[in-house]
Design a protein around this motif. Structure first.
Motif, PDB file in Angstrom:
ATOM      1  N   PRO A 104       9.014  17.110  22.954  1.00 32.50           N
ATOM      2  CA  PRO A 104       9.189  16.096  21.906  1.00 32.50           C
ATOM      3  C   PRO A 104      10.235  16.519  20.890  1.00 32.50           C
ATOM      4  O   PRO A 104      10.456  17.704  20.661  1.00 32.50           O
ATOM      5  CB  PRO A 104       7.797  16.026  21.265  1.00 32.50           C
ATOM      6  N   LYS A 105      10.922  15.537  20.310  1.00 29.75           N
ATOM      7  CA  LYS A 105      11.896  15.795  19.251  1.00 29.75           C
ATOM      8  C   LYS A 105      11.210  15.617  17.908  1.00 29.75           C
ATOM      9  O   LYS A 105      10.791  14.525  17.533  1.00 29.75           O
ATOM     10  CB  LYS A 105      13.070  14.814  19.351  1.00 29.75           C
ATOM     11  N   PRO A 106      11.011  16.683  17.143  1.00 27.55           N
ATOM     12  CA  PRO A 106      10.285  16.580  15.879  1.00 27.55           C
ATOM     13  C   PRO A 106      11.027  15.751  14.851  1.00 27.55           C
ATOM     14  O   PRO A 106      12.240  15.718  14.819  1.00 27.55           O
ATOM     15  CB  PRO A 106      10.179  18.039  15.422  1.00 27.55           C
ATOM     16  N   LYS A 107      10.251  15.060  14.023  1.00 32.44           N
ATOM     17  CA  LYS A 107      10.860  14.320  12.928  1.00 32.44           C
ATOM     18  C   LYS A 107      11.364  15.286  11.873  1.00 32.44           C
ATOM     19  O   LYS A 107      11.035  16.467  11.874  1.00 32.44           O
ATOM     20  CB  LYS A 107       9.836  13.350  12.322  1.00 32.44           C
ATOM     21  N   GLU A 108      12.132  14.744  10.939  1.00 35.18           N
ATOM     22  CA  GLU A 108      12.802  15.597   9.965  1.00 35.18           C
ATOM     23  C   GLU A 108      11.839  16.474   9.189  1.00 35.18           C
ATOM     24  O   GLU A 108      12.100  17.641   8.946  1.00 35.18           O
ATOM     25  CB  GLU A 108      13.619  14.726   9.002  1.00 35.18           C
ATOM     26  N   ASP A 109      10.683  15.948   8.802  1.00 32.21           N
ATOM     27  CA  ASP A 109       9.744  16.708   7.989  1.00 32.21           C
ATOM     28  C   ASP A 109       8.573  17.257   8.796  1.00 32.21           C
ATOM     29  O   ASP A 109       7.599  17.748   8.229  1.00 32.21           O
ATOM     30  CB  ASP A 109       9.207  15.834   6.855  1.00 32.21           C
ATOM     31  N   ALA A 110       8.635  17.155  10.124  1.00 32.05           N
ATOM     32  CA  ALA A 110       7.533  17.645  10.951  1.00 32.05           C
ATOM     33  C   ALA A 110       7.566  19.163  11.017  1.00 32.05           C
ATOM     34  O   ALA A 110       8.628  19.772  11.025  1.00 32.05           O
ATOM     35  CB  ALA A 110       7.629  17.060  12.354  1.00 32.05           C
ATOM     36  N   PRO A 111       6.403  19.818  11.073  1.00 34.35           N
ATOM     37  CA  PRO A 111       6.382  21.274  11.166  1.00 34.35           C
ATOM     38  C   PRO A 111       6.762  21.738  12.560  1.00 34.35           C
ATOM     39  O   PRO A 111       6.725  20.970  13.525  1.00 34.35           O
ATOM     40  CB  PRO A 111       4.921  21.623  10.861  1.00 34.35           C
ATOM     41  N   LEU A 112       7.109  23.007  12.663  1.00 38.91           N
ATOM     42  CA  LEU A 112       7.454  23.580  13.964  1.00 38.91           C
ATOM     43  C   LEU A 112       6.250  23.621  14.888  1.00 38.91           C
ATOM     44  O   LEU A 112       6.373  23.468  16.090  1.00 38.91           O
ATOM     45  CB  LEU A 112       7.996  25.002  13.773  1.00 38.91           C
ATOM     46  N   VAL A 113       5.086  23.853  14.340  1.00 40.85           N
ATOM     47  CA  VAL A 113       3.869  23.930  15.123  1.00 40.85           C
ATOM     48  C   VAL A 113       2.857  22.965  14.526  1.00 40.85           C
ATOM     49  O   VAL A 113       2.685  22.915  13.311  1.00 40.85           O
ATOM     50  CB  VAL A 113       3.295  25.367  15.097  1.00 40.85           C
ATOM     51  N   THR A 114       2.199  22.167  15.364  1.00 41.86           N
ATOM     52  CA  THR A 114       1.160  21.262  14.891  1.00 41.86           C
ATOM     53  C   THR A 114      -0.134  22.047  14.751  1.00 41.86           C
ATOM     54  O   THR A 114      -0.689  22.537  15.737  1.00 41.86           O
ATOM     55  CB  THR A 114       0.967  20.098  15.874  1.00 41.86           C
ATOM     56  N   LEU A 115      -0.596  22.201  13.518  1.00 37.33           N
ATOM     57  CA  LEU A 115      -1.774  23.007  13.248  1.00 37.33           C
ATOM     58  C   LEU A 115      -2.954  22.108  12.890  1.00 37.33           C
ATOM     59  O   LEU A 115      -2.794  21.106  12.182  1.00 37.33           O
ATOM     60  CB  LEU A 115      -1.497  23.961  12.072  1.00 37.33           C
ATOM     61  N   PRO A 116      -4.150  22.466  13.339  1.00 40.20           N
ATOM     62  CA  PRO A 116      -5.327  21.674  12.976  1.00 40.20           C
ATOM     63  C   PRO A 116      -5.649  21.852  11.494  1.00 40.20           C
ATOM     64  O   PRO A 116      -5.535  22.944  10.945  1.00 40.20           O
ATOM     65  CB  PRO A 116      -6.431  22.263  13.863  1.00 40.20           C
ATOM     66  N   ALA A 117      -6.032  20.753  10.842  1.00 36.59           N
ATOM     67  CA  ALA A 117      -6.400  20.827   9.419  1.00 36.59           C
ATOM     68  C   ALA A 117      -7.618  21.738   9.263  1.00 36.59           C
ATOM     69  O   ALA A 117      -8.494  21.787  10.125  1.00 36.59           O
ATOM     70  CB  ALA A 117      -6.719  19.418   8.906  1.00 36.59           C
ATOM     71  N   PRO A 118      -7.641  22.545   8.181  1.00 37.14           N
ATOM     72  CA  PRO A 118      -6.729  22.583   7.029  1.00 37.14           C
ATOM     73  C   PRO A 118      -5.702  23.709   7.146  1.00 37.14           C
ATOM     74  O   PRO A 118      -5.287  24.259   6.122  1.00 37.14           O
ATOM     75  CB  PRO A 118      -7.688  22.824   5.865  1.00 37.14           C
ATOM     76  N   TRP A 119      -5.298  24.087   8.348  1.00 37.90           N
ATOM     77  CA  TRP A 119      -4.349  25.184   8.528  1.00 37.90           C
ATOM     78  C   TRP A 119      -2.943  24.747   8.114  1.00 37.90           C
ATOM     79  O   TRP A 119      -2.580  23.583   8.223  1.00 37.90           O
ATOM     80  CB  TRP A 119      -4.331  25.654   9.976  1.00 37.90           C
ATOM     81  N   ALA A 120      -2.131  25.736   7.661  1.00 38.01           N
ATOM     82  CA  ALA A 120      -0.753  25.456   7.238  1.00 38.01           C
ATOM     83  C   ALA A 120       0.124  26.670   7.519  1.00 38.01           C
ATOM     84  O   ALA A 120      -0.368  27.794   7.687  1.00 38.01           O
ATOM     85  CB  ALA A 120      -0.720  25.114   5.753  1.00 38.01           C
ATOM     86  N   LEU A 121       1.434  26.421   7.577  1.00 36.25           N
ATOM     87  CA  LEU A 121       2.397  27.509   7.731  1.00 36.25           C
ATOM     88  C   LEU A 121       2.769  28.074   6.360  1.00 36.25           C
ATOM     89  O   LEU A 121       2.853  27.335   5.370  1.00 36.25           O
ATOM     90  CB  LEU A 121       3.666  27.016   8.419  1.00 36.25           C
ATOM     91  N   ALA A 122       3.016  29.371   6.294  1.00 38.17           N
ATOM     92  CA  ALA A 122       3.465  30.012   5.058  1.00 38.17           C
ATOM     93  C   ALA A 122       4.898  29.589   4.746  1.00 38.17           C
ATOM     94  O   ALA A 122       5.633  29.140   5.624  1.00 38.17           O
ATOM     95  CB  ALA A 122       3.386  31.527   5.209  1.00 38.17           C
ATOM     96  N   PRO A 123       5.354  29.721   3.470  1.00 34.89           N
ATOM     97  CA  PRO A 123       6.749  29.400   3.126  1.00 34.89           C
ATOM     98  C   PRO A 123       7.753  30.171   3.983  1.00 34.89           C
ATOM     99  O   PRO A 123       8.819  29.654   4.312  1.00 34.89           O
ATOM    100  CB  PRO A 123       6.848  29.796   1.649  1.00 34.89           C
ATOM    101  N   VAL A 124       7.403  31.413   4.337  1.00 36.05           N
ATOM    102  CA  VAL A 124       8.192  32.187   5.300  1.00 36.05           C
ATOM    103  C   VAL A 124       7.274  32.456   6.493  1.00 36.05           C
ATOM    104  O   VAL A 124       6.559  33.458   6.533  1.00 36.05           O
ATOM    105  CB  VAL A 124       8.707  33.507   4.691  1.00 36.05           C
ATOM    106  N   PRO A 125       7.252  31.557   7.479  1.00 38.99           N
ATOM    107  CA  PRO A 125       6.296  31.695   8.582  1.00 38.99           C
ATOM    108  C   PRO A 125       6.494  32.974   9.386  1.00 38.99           C
ATOM    109  O   PRO A 125       5.537  33.537   9.905  1.00 38.99           O
ATOM    110  CB  PRO A 125       6.582  30.463   9.445  1.00 38.99           C
ATOM    111  N   LEU A 126       7.739  33.451   9.477  1.00 36.57           N
ATOM    112  CA  LEU A 126       8.035  34.653  10.248  1.00 36.57           C
ATOM    113  C   LEU A 126       8.908  35.576   9.412  1.00 36.57           C
ATOM    114  O   LEU A 126       9.978  35.183   8.944  1.00 36.57           O
ATOM    115  CB  LEU A 126       8.748  34.285  11.558  1.00 36.57           C
TER     116      LEU A 126
END
Length: 443
Positions: A125-147
Motif C-alpha cells: 500500500p502507498k501510505p497517505k501523507e500523514d500515515a505512520p510507517l507502521v500501523t500500531l494497535p491503539a493506544p500504541w504510538a511511535l516515538a518522535p525518533v522511532p529509530l
C-alpha cells in the motif's frame, strides 16, 4: 513528514519495520512462542509485498531489555534475497509507556540480487501523507525518533552483470528520519572507499566527505521536499587527486585510462521513492587528469596504419573534458564531451559514449608533423577498445596513399571524412580498396 522519506525508510528496512510490528503485537496480545513470532513476521511481509518470506529462526525477550532476533531469512523467489540475521533492540521505558522506540537495529549479511529487488517495485500500500510507517494497535504510538541507530555489515549488492559488492555502514537518526550522521564504505577496499555525511544543525544540509582512490571528493549535499510529494537530492562536490584505477577497482570495474583527476561535480536526483531516486541520478563532472595514460590504445599507431588498431598505450601530458552520467533501468549511461588530450607526440579532441561496457565515439588526432584532424572511430568494449577510420575516411586514406605515401594517408582520411559528412554517408568502417595503377604501368 512527506511520504517520499517514508518510502525511502521502508526500502532500507522493510524487515525492520515488520519486526517492530511483531513486537508490538506480542506486547499487546499475549506471550507467544518464537515459532509464532516467525510465522507472524512471514504473514505480515507477504501481506504487504505479495512475496513469501521464510524465517528460519526467531527469538525475542523482554528482559533485561526488549530484543527481537530473526535469522536465516529469505524471500521466496527464484533468486532469493537472503538475510543471515537482524537484531532489534527496543527501549524498555518507552515500551512500558506503550511507545515504540528502537535503540538500535543491526543487519548482518544481507544479499540483494538486482533482479529480485526489482520485484518489489510498486508493491504494498502507498501510505497517505500523514500515515505512520507502521500501523500500531491503539493506544500504541511511535516515538518522535522511532529509530536511533541503524547499523549494517556485509550488505551485498549483486548487479545485472553478477558483480557482488559488499558494504558496511551505519546511520544515526534525528527526528523525522533525518540522518544526523551516516557512514557507508566498501568492505575490504584498498585504498579505502567510504562516504560520510554530517548534518548541519537543524537543516536539510549535510557536509559530505568521500575518500576514494587515494584522494578526496568532498562538498555539500541537500535534501528538498518538492511539490507533488517528490524528493530532490543534490550535491556540489570537488574531486581532488582521485586515482582513476583505484576508484573503479574499488567497485569491481576496469578502466582504459590511468592517472589522477581533479575537478568539479554536480549531482541531482528527483523521485518519489528510493528505487526511482537512485535510477534518476544525474551527475556532471568537469575533470583534468595530469598526466594521463590510455592503457589500451595507441592513437599514433592508429593514425599511421589508417585501419583498425587495438592495444598499445598512449602517454598524455593532460586529458580534460566533461563526464555526464545518467542512471537508467538497464545501467548507467556515461557521456564524455569536449575531450582534449595533448602530449609530445599528438593532440586530440573528441566525444565518447560508454554504456553496458560498449564504447562509441569519435576522436580527431593532430600529429606534431602538421597533419591535422585525422578522424578516428572509437568502438569495442572497455576490456578490448579499438579505433578505426569510418568508411568515407578509409576511402580517402586510400586516395591519399596513392598520391603521397605516408602522411598522404592521414590527409586523405581527413578529406574522406569531410566528404562523408557533406553527403550524409553513415556506414560502418570497411576495408579500403587498393589504389588503381596508372595506365601503362607494368603488371
Amino acid at each position: 513528514m512527506k511520504h517520499p522519506l517514508r518510502r525511502w525508510l521502508i526500502g532500507i528496512a522493510a524487515v525492520l519495520l515488520l519486526g517492530i510490528g511483531a513486537l508490538v503485537w506480542v506486547a499487546s496480545t499475549r506471550l507467544p512462542s518464537d515459532e509464532e513470532v516467525a510465522a507472524r513476521v512471514s504473514e505480515a511481509f507477504e501481506k504487504r509485498f505479495g512475496i513469501g518470506l521464510k524465517v528460519g529462526g526467531a527469538h525475542w525477550s523482554l528482559w533485561p531489555s526488549p530484543v527481537l532476533v530473526l535469522s536465516q531469512v529469505a524471500t521466496e523467489q527464484p533468486r532469493p534475497i537472503t538475510l543471515r540475521r537482524i537484531t532489534l533492540q527496543l527501549k524498555l521505558r518507552a515500551l512500558l509507556r506503550r511507545v515504540v522506540a528502537v535503540d538500535e537495529v543491526e543487519i548482518e549479511s544481507l544479499v540483494l540480487p538486482r533482479e529480485s529487488l526489482r520485484a518489489f517495485r510498486g508493491k504494498g500500500p502507498k501510505p497517505k501523507e500523514d500515515a505512520p510507517l507502521v500501523t500500531l494497535p491503539a493506544p500504541w504510538a511511535l516515538a518522535p525518533v522511532p529509530l536511533e541507530k541503524l547499523r549494517w555489515r556485509d550488505v551485498v549488492w549483486i548487479d545485472r552483470r553478477d558483480i557482488a559488492l559488499a558494504y558496511d555502514g551505519d546511520i544515526d537518526f534525528d527526528a523525522h528520519w533525518r540522518p544526523r550522521q551516516a557512514r557507508v564504505e566498501r568492505a575490504g577496499a584498498s585504498p579505502p572507499a567510504r562516504l560520510r555525511l554530517d548534518r548541519e544543525a537543524g537543516r536539510d544540509r549535510w557536509r559530505t566527505r568521500i575518500e576514494v582512490g587515494g584522494g578526496t571528493w568532498n562538498g555539500v549535499s541537500l535534501f528538498e521536499l518538492l511539490p507533488n510529494d517528490m524528493l530532490r537530492v543534490s550535491a556540489e562536490l570537488e574531486p581532488r587527486q582521485v586515482d582513476i584505477e583505484g576508484l573503479v577497482q574499488a567497485f569491481g570495474r576496469r578502466t582504459a585510462v590511468a592517472g589522477k583527476f581533479s575537478g568539479q561535480t554536480t549531482l541531482v536526483a528527483e523521485a518519489g521513492e528510493l528505487g526511482a531516486l537512485v535510477r534518476s541520478v544525474h551527475t556532471r563532472t568537469t575533470f583534468s587528469v595530469r598526466p594521463a595514460t590510455l592503457t589500451r590504445l595507441d592513437l599514433a599507431k592508429a593514425v599511421g596504419t589508417a585501419g583498425i588498431s587495438r592495444g598499445g598505450t598512449t602517454p598524455l601530458d593532460e586529458l580534460t573534458g566533461t563526464l555526464d552520467t545518467q542512471g537508467t533501468d538497464d545501467g548507467i549511461v556515461m557521456r564524455y564531451t569536449g575531450l582534449k588530450a595533448r602530449s609530445g607526440v599528438l593532440t586530440a579532441s573528441g566525444n565518447l559514449k560508454l554504456f553496458n561496457r560498449k564504447l562509441d565515439g569519435e576522436v580527431a588526432v593532430d600529429l606534431v608533423d602538421g597533419v591535422v584532424g585525422v578522424p578516428l572511430k572509437v568502438g569495442g568494449t572497455m576490456s578490448d577498445p579499438e579505433v578505426s577510420l569510418t568508411g568515407g575516411a578509409l576511402a580517402g586514406a586510400a586516395v591519399g596513399t596513392a598520391v603521397l605515401p605516408g602522411v598522404g594517408t592521414a590527409i586523405g582520411a581527413r578529406i574522406g571524412q569531410q566528404m562523408e559528412k557533406l553527403f550524409g554517408a553513415d556506414e560502418p568502417a570497411r576495408k579500403a580498396p587498393p589504389p588503381r595503377k596508372a595506365p601503362g604501368a607494368s603488371r
